[in-house]
Design a protein around this motif. Sequence first.
Motif, mmCIF file in Angstrom:
data_model
loop_
_atom_site.group_PDB
_atom_site.id
_atom_site.type_symbol
_atom_site.label_atom_id
_atom_site.label_comp_id
_atom_site.label_asym_id
_atom_site.label_seq_id
_atom_site.Cartn_x
_atom_site.Cartn_y
_atom_site.Cartn_z
ATOM 1 N N GLU A 21 -10.958 0.183 -4.159
ATOM 2 C CA GLU A 21 -11.866 0.971 -4.792
ATOM 3 C C GLU A 21 -11.402 2.403 -4.879
ATOM 4 O O GLU A 21 -11.798 3.185 -5.778
ATOM 5 N N LYS A 22 -10.630 2.844 -3.763
ATOM 6 C CA LYS A 22 -10.406 4.357 -3.643
ATOM 7 C C LYS A 22 -8.785 4.735 -4.204
ATOM 8 O O LYS A 22 -8.909 5.791 -4.739
ATOM 9 N N ILE A 46 -7.519 1.147 6.373
ATOM 10 C CA ILE A 46 -9.052 0.599 5.925
ATOM 11 C C ILE A 46 -9.005 -0.779 5.318
ATOM 12 O O ILE A 46 -7.991 -1.481 4.881
ATOM 13 N N TYR A 47 -10.307 -1.358 5.057
ATOM 14 C CA TYR A 47 -10.166 -2.693 4.530
ATOM 15 C C TYR A 47 -9.681 -2.777 3.167
ATOM 16 O O TYR A 47 -9.742 -1.631 2.411
ATOM 17 N N GLU A 48 -9.256 -4.140 2.781
ATOM 18 C CA GLU A 48 -8.659 -4.112 1.355
ATOM 19 C C GLU A 48 -9.606 -3.867 0.402
ATOM 20 O O GLU A 48 -9.267 -2.794 -0.802
ATOM 21 N N GLU A 49 -11.057 -4.152 0.319
ATOM 22 C CA GLU A 49 -11.872 -3.686 -0.878
ATOM 23 C C GLU A 49 -11.847 -1.951 -0.928
ATOM 24 O O GLU A 49 -11.768 -1.538 -1.948
ATOM 25 N N ASP A 50 -11.780 -1.458 0.232
ATOM 26 C CA ASP A 50 -12.058 0.026 0.017
ATOM 27 C C ASP A 50 -10.762 0.367 -0.405
ATOM 28 O O ASP A 50 -10.899 1.476 -0.933
ATOM 29 N N PHE A 51 -9.411 -0.008 0.064
ATOM 30 C CA PHE A 51 -8.328 0.489 -0.478
ATOM 31 C C PHE A 51 -8.179 0.294 -2.182
ATOM 32 O O PHE A 51 -7.974 1.367 -2.807
ATOM 33 N N THR A 64 -4.891 6.068 7.225
ATOM 34 C CA THR A 64 -6.182 5.978 6.725
ATOM 35 C C THR A 64 -6.034 4.789 5.562
ATOM 36 O O THR A 64 -6.587 3.918 5.575
ATOM 37 N N LEU A 65 -5.065 5.202 4.989
ATOM 38 C CA LEU A 65 -4.640 4.225 3.687
ATOM 39 C C LEU A 65 -4.354 2.765 4.084
ATOM 40 O O LEU A 65 -4.584 1.616 3.632
ATOM 41 N N ARG A 105 0.722 -1.292 0.082
ATOM 42 C CA ARG A 105 -0.214 0.070 0.043
ATOM 43 C C ARG A 105 0.886 1.197 -0.005
ATOM 44 O O ARG A 105 0.343 2.193 -0.650
#
Length: 256
Positions: free
Chosen positions: A226-227, A219-224, A215-216, A194
């Motif tokens: 997607e964002k 956060i959950y893997e899916e959110d990372f 925060t990066l 990350r």
Amino acid sequence: MIASAPYLLSRSLEKHLIPNFGMLRDFLRCDKSTVTAIRRSPRILLQGFEATVNPVVKILRDNGVRESSIVWLVKCQSRTMITSCNRLEEIVEKTKGMGFDDPSAAKFAVAMLAVMGMSESTWERKLDAYSKWGWSRDDAMSAFVKSPWCMTLSEEKITAVMGFFVEEMGFESSFLLRHPRLMSLSLEKRIRPRCLVFKHLASQGLMKTKIGLTTLLTIYEEDFLEKFLIPHIGEAPELLDIYREEKHKATGALVP
């Protein structure tokens, strides 16, 4: 489990093993958690729930430790808790004296494990590991109170994570003093992949938001994905290769 604890075969199935399994299951409210606790400490079945788990639960409840933390300790740390039962009161008081004055806080249980599981010499070695990166003893204790996991890490893990942030990412060690919970994240599976994506986005001027690195990383893997990854693949397709390569190194599995 039987191979490692064959003495269980000497106990009555109907009169001892089944009732004690049932009492532990009633407390943990989950068959899987019950099996986990017994695998970690077969003594629960050999000596019985009342003789092993019950005294631990009573001491922790009497000292105000939250129920969810007690369940977690019995499930995941049953061997440690049972073998330390005779000095559990002392450990609770020592933990309070180190800055954890609220036993009902979630982090109190983790702090207890750190205090319980380390000799003075081990504690000093971990303080020394942090001092090599510029932390004072007070700094390390402050970080411990913020995130007790940081003192449960091996000296090798401390050195590796500190080295990555300071030498590869160019951060001051004080960054981790402000955010010590990052120390407990997996360097290979989370921090490095990350952070390299973050570094590449920043170097290409693609970090449009002011979201912090902490925060990066948390956060959950899916959110990372997607964002931070998927929206930039068109502008920087190499991002996917960077991330895939680092995750592959960490897990040995290909990332789709």
